[in-house]
Write a protein that holds these residues in place. Sequence first.
Motif, PDB file in Angstrom:
ATOM      1  N   VAL A 199      -7.649  -4.599   1.409  1.00 52.89           N
ATOM      2  CA  VAL A 199      -9.020  -5.097   1.520  1.00 52.89           C
ATOM      3  C   VAL A 199      -9.025  -6.460   2.199  1.00 52.89           C
ATOM      4  O   VAL A 199      -7.981  -7.089   2.375  1.00 52.89           O
ATOM      5  CB  VAL A 199      -9.745  -5.134   0.158  1.00 52.89           C
ATOM      6  CG1 VAL A 199      -9.859  -3.741  -0.431  1.00 52.89           C
ATOM      7  CG2 VAL A 199      -9.042  -6.046  -0.820  1.00 52.89           C
ATOM      8  N   THR A 250      -3.379   3.362  -8.026  1.00 52.63           N
ATOM      9  CA  THR A 250      -4.638   3.139  -7.330  1.00 52.63           C
ATOM     10  C   THR A 250      -5.010   1.662  -7.430  1.00 52.63           C
ATOM     11  O   THR A 250      -4.536   0.952  -8.311  1.00 52.63           O
ATOM     12  CB  THR A 250      -5.774   4.004  -7.912  1.00 52.63           C
ATOM     13  OG1 THR A 250      -5.975   3.643  -9.282  1.00 52.63           O
ATOM     14  CG2 THR A 250      -5.451   5.491  -7.803  1.00 52.63           C
ATOM     15  N   GLU A 263       0.835  -1.207   0.000  1.00 47.70           N
ATOM     16  CA  GLU A 263       0.000   0.000   0.000  1.00 47.70           C
ATOM     17  C   GLU A 263       0.869   1.256   0.000  1.00 47.70           C
ATOM     18  O   GLU A 263       0.626   2.188  -0.771  1.00 47.70           O
ATOM     19  CB  GLU A 263      -0.925  -0.006   1.205  1.00 47.70           C
ATOM     20  CG  GLU A 263      -1.835   1.198   1.283  1.00 47.70           C
ATOM     21  CD  GLU A 263      -2.716   1.196   2.513  1.00 47.70           C
ATOM     22  OE1 GLU A 263      -3.810   1.774   2.433  1.00 47.70           O
ATOM     23  OE2 GLU A 263      -2.312   0.627   3.556  1.00 47.70           O
ATOM     24  N   SER A 322      -5.856   0.699  -1.294  1.00 54.01           N
ATOM     25  CA  SER A 322      -6.192   0.229   0.051  1.00 54.01           C
ATOM     26  C   SER A 322      -5.930  -1.268   0.225  1.00 54.01           C
ATOM     27  O   SER A 322      -5.786  -2.007  -0.746  1.00 54.01           O
ATOM     28  CB  SER A 322      -7.668   0.519   0.345  1.00 54.01           C
ATOM     29  OG  SER A 322      -8.491  -0.139  -0.587  1.00 54.01           O
ATOM     30  N   TRP A 368      -6.033  -2.052  -5.012  1.00 54.98           N
ATOM     31  CA  TRP A 368      -6.103  -2.711  -3.713  1.00 54.98           C
ATOM     32  C   TRP A 368      -5.149  -3.888  -3.641  1.00 54.98           C
ATOM     33  O   TRP A 368      -4.663  -4.377  -4.659  1.00 54.98           O
ATOM     34  CB  TRP A 368      -7.526  -3.150  -3.381  1.00 54.98           C
ATOM     35  CG  TRP A 368      -8.253  -3.928  -4.450  1.00 54.98           C
ATOM     36  CD1 TRP A 368      -9.197  -3.448  -5.307  1.00 54.98           C
ATOM     37  CD2 TRP A 368      -8.098  -5.321  -4.769  1.00 54.98           C
ATOM     38  NE1 TRP A 368      -9.645  -4.449  -6.137  1.00 54.98           N
ATOM     39  CE2 TRP A 368      -8.985  -5.608  -5.824  1.00 54.98           C
ATOM     40  CE3 TRP A 368      -7.305  -6.347  -4.285  1.00 54.98           C
ATOM     41  CZ2 TRP A 368      -9.102  -6.883  -6.391  1.00 54.98           C
ATOM     42  CZ3 TRP A 368      -7.407  -7.618  -4.850  1.00 54.98           C
ATOM     43  CH2 TRP A 368      -8.305  -7.864  -5.882  1.00 54.98           C
ATOM     44  N   GLY A 415      -7.926   5.896  -4.867  1.00 59.11           N
ATOM     45  CA  GLY A 415      -6.836   5.618  -3.928  1.00 59.11           C
ATOM     46  C   GLY A 415      -6.413   4.160  -3.966  1.00 59.11           C
ATOM     47  O   GLY A 415      -6.794   3.396  -4.862  1.00 59.11           O
ATOM     48  N   ARG A 435       1.042   3.936  -3.165  1.00 58.49           N
ATOM     49  CA  ARG A 435       0.725   5.361  -2.986  1.00 58.49           C
ATOM     50  C   ARG A 435       1.900   6.241  -3.391  1.00 58.49           C
ATOM     51  O   ARG A 435       1.717   7.298  -3.992  1.00 58.49           O
ATOM     52  CB  ARG A 435       0.297   5.623  -1.549  1.00 58.49           C
ATOM     53  CG  ARG A 435      -1.070   5.046  -1.253  1.00 58.49           C
ATOM     54  CD  ARG A 435      -1.515   5.288   0.144  1.00 58.49           C
ATOM     55  NE  ARG A 435      -2.864   4.740   0.329  1.00 58.49           N
ATOM     56  CZ  ARG A 435      -3.596   4.959   1.377  1.00 58.49           C
ATOM     57  NH1 ARG A 435      -3.160   5.726   2.359  1.00 58.49           N
ATOM     58  NH2 ARG A 435      -4.796   4.431   1.467  1.00 58.49           N
TER      59      ARG A 435
END
Length: 93
Positions: free
Chosen positions: A90, A33, A24, A88, A35, A86, A28
């Motif tokens: 999960v 973007t 992650e 993330s 997961w 974004g 970033r």
Amino acid sequence: MEQVSRRFWVTGRVQGVHFRASTERKARELGVTGWVRNLTDGRVEVLATAPDTALTELEAWLHLGSDRAEVISVEVQHEELQAFDGFSVVATV
């Protein structure tokens, strides 16, 4: 730059070693973007969207992984373009 999407499956000692959190952070940093999640078979799956150069950098990083990870292989599949807000971590599937 044109956006593309790729799915990555990372095999090795990649669960319980902060691999998802590190992925992650790296995503970033690269402006990627999407997961990352653990799979029940012990692999980690990443679905990512960014310019091709950023995904190539992410793939190179995935081959190394977090400090405690031991990556054996990274399988890559090109995907239809997917938009994310974004990056993330999960839930495990």
